[in-house]
Design a protein around this motif. Sequence first.
Motif, short mmCIF file in Angstrom:
data_model
loop_
_atom_site.label_atom_id
_atom_site.label_comp_id
_atom_site.label_asym_id
_atom_site.label_seq_id
_atom_site.Cartn_x
_atom_site.Cartn_y
_atom_site.Cartn_z
N ARG A 167 27.43 23.96 90.30
CA ARG A 167 27.11 25.08 91.39
C ARG A 167 27.94 24.49 92.52
N PRO A 168 28.13 25.37 93.70
CA PRO A 168 28.78 25.14 94.96
C PRO A 168 27.67 24.04 95.79
N LYS A 169 28.59 23.28 96.50
CA LYS A 169 27.68 22.17 97.19
C LYS A 169 26.84 22.65 98.36
N ASN A 170 26.93 23.85 98.67
CA ASN A 170 26.15 24.84 99.79
C ASN A 170 24.92 25.33 99.04
N VAL A 171 24.75 25.38 97.74
CA VAL A 171 23.87 26.02 97.28
C VAL A 171 22.92 25.02 96.68
N PRO A 172 21.48 25.38 96.89
CA PRO A 172 20.52 24.23 96.72
C PRO A 172 20.13 24.08 95.15
N ASN A 173 19.88 22.92 94.59
CA ASN A 173 19.31 22.52 93.58
C ASN A 173 17.88 22.77 93.27
N TYR A 174 17.34 23.57 92.20
CA TYR A 174 15.96 23.89 92.12
C TYR A 174 15.44 23.03 90.97
N ASN A 175 14.35 22.60 91.14
CA ASN A 175 13.53 21.90 89.92
C ASN A 175 12.97 23.24 89.09
N MET A 176 13.76 23.71 88.23
CA MET A 176 13.30 25.07 87.70
C MET A 176 11.97 24.86 86.69
N HIS A 177 11.64 23.58 86.10
CA HIS A 177 10.39 23.76 85.27
C HIS A 177 9.37 23.91 86.28
N LYS A 178 9.29 23.09 87.63
CA LYS A 178 7.98 23.41 88.33
C LYS A 178 8.16 24.79 88.97
N LEU A 179 9.35 25.47 89.15
CA LEU A 179 9.43 26.79 89.59
C LEU A 179 8.79 27.73 88.61
N PHE A 180 9.08 27.77 87.44
CA PHE A 180 8.53 28.45 86.32
C PHE A 180 7.06 28.28 86.15
N GLU A 181 6.71 27.23 86.26
CA GLU A 181 5.20 26.62 86.05
C GLU A 181 4.35 27.22 87.17
N TYR A 182 5.05 27.22 88.39
CA TYR A 182 4.33 27.96 89.48
C TYR A 182 4.29 29.34 89.27
N CYS A 183 5.21 30.09 88.91
CA CYS A 183 5.40 31.46 88.76
C CYS A 183 4.19 31.83 87.51
N ASP A 184 4.20 31.13 86.51
CA ASP A 184 3.30 31.32 85.40
C ASP A 184 1.72 31.27 86.02
N GLU A 185 1.63 30.07 86.79
CA GLU A 185 0.10 30.13 87.18
C GLU A 185 -0.04 31.31 88.24
N LYS A 186 0.76 31.71 89.19
CA LYS A 186 0.61 32.73 90.22
C LYS A 186 1.00 34.30 89.38
N GLY A 187 1.39 34.30 88.09
CA GLY A 187 1.26 35.69 87.44
C GLY A 187 2.34 36.42 88.30
N ILE A 188 3.67 35.59 88.57
CA ILE A 188 4.69 36.47 89.30
C ILE A 188 5.89 36.31 88.63
N LYS A 189 6.86 36.80 89.04
CA LYS A 189 8.32 36.49 88.37
C LYS A 189 9.26 35.80 89.46
N PRO A 190 10.04 34.62 88.88
CA PRO A 190 10.76 33.76 89.99
C PRO A 190 11.41 34.73 91.11
N MET A 191 12.10 35.88 90.72
CA MET A 191 12.66 36.85 91.69
C MET A 191 11.83 37.13 93.12
N ASP A 192 10.32 37.29 92.43
CA ASP A 192 9.53 37.42 93.62
C ASP A 192 9.03 36.50 94.54
N LEU A 193 9.50 35.37 94.43
CA LEU A 193 9.09 34.41 95.30
C LEU A 193 9.59 34.66 96.58
N THR A 194 8.86 34.36 97.44
CA THR A 194 9.32 34.22 99.08
C THR A 194 10.35 33.06 99.13
N ARG A 195 11.20 33.07 100.10
CA ARG A 195 12.31 32.00 100.65
C ARG A 195 11.11 30.69 100.92
#
Length: 98
Positions: A59-87
């Motif tokens: 990844r380019p240096k200016n692009v953040p690195n995300y904890n994808m495991h936690k991000l997907f857990e959060y989305c599953d709990e909220k019943g939303i898709k990752p692309m629907d997350l707000t900034r």
Amino acid sequence: MEKRKKIREIEEYIDSLLDDNGVIHIENKAERLLIDALKIIKGDFDYIEPADGVIAIPRPKNVPNYNMHKLFEYCDEKGIKPMDLTREERKQFIIKDK
């Protein structure tokens, strides 16, 4: 033979991005990835091919690195898709560089 034809098509497309001074003007991430992929194919890019044959472009240096495991857990709990997350929601999953 088909591979060489595809590589030539990619090279021609990249040539079309050059201005009169030989500078490439990249309009989007897809073009950047295409250029990096061509470098890998032609051997102009430093990488080590893993045993499973999967190659990832860093990844380019200016692009953040995300904890994808936690991000997907959060989305599953909220019943939303990752692309629907707000900034703001995404910010909580950024892994801080050391």
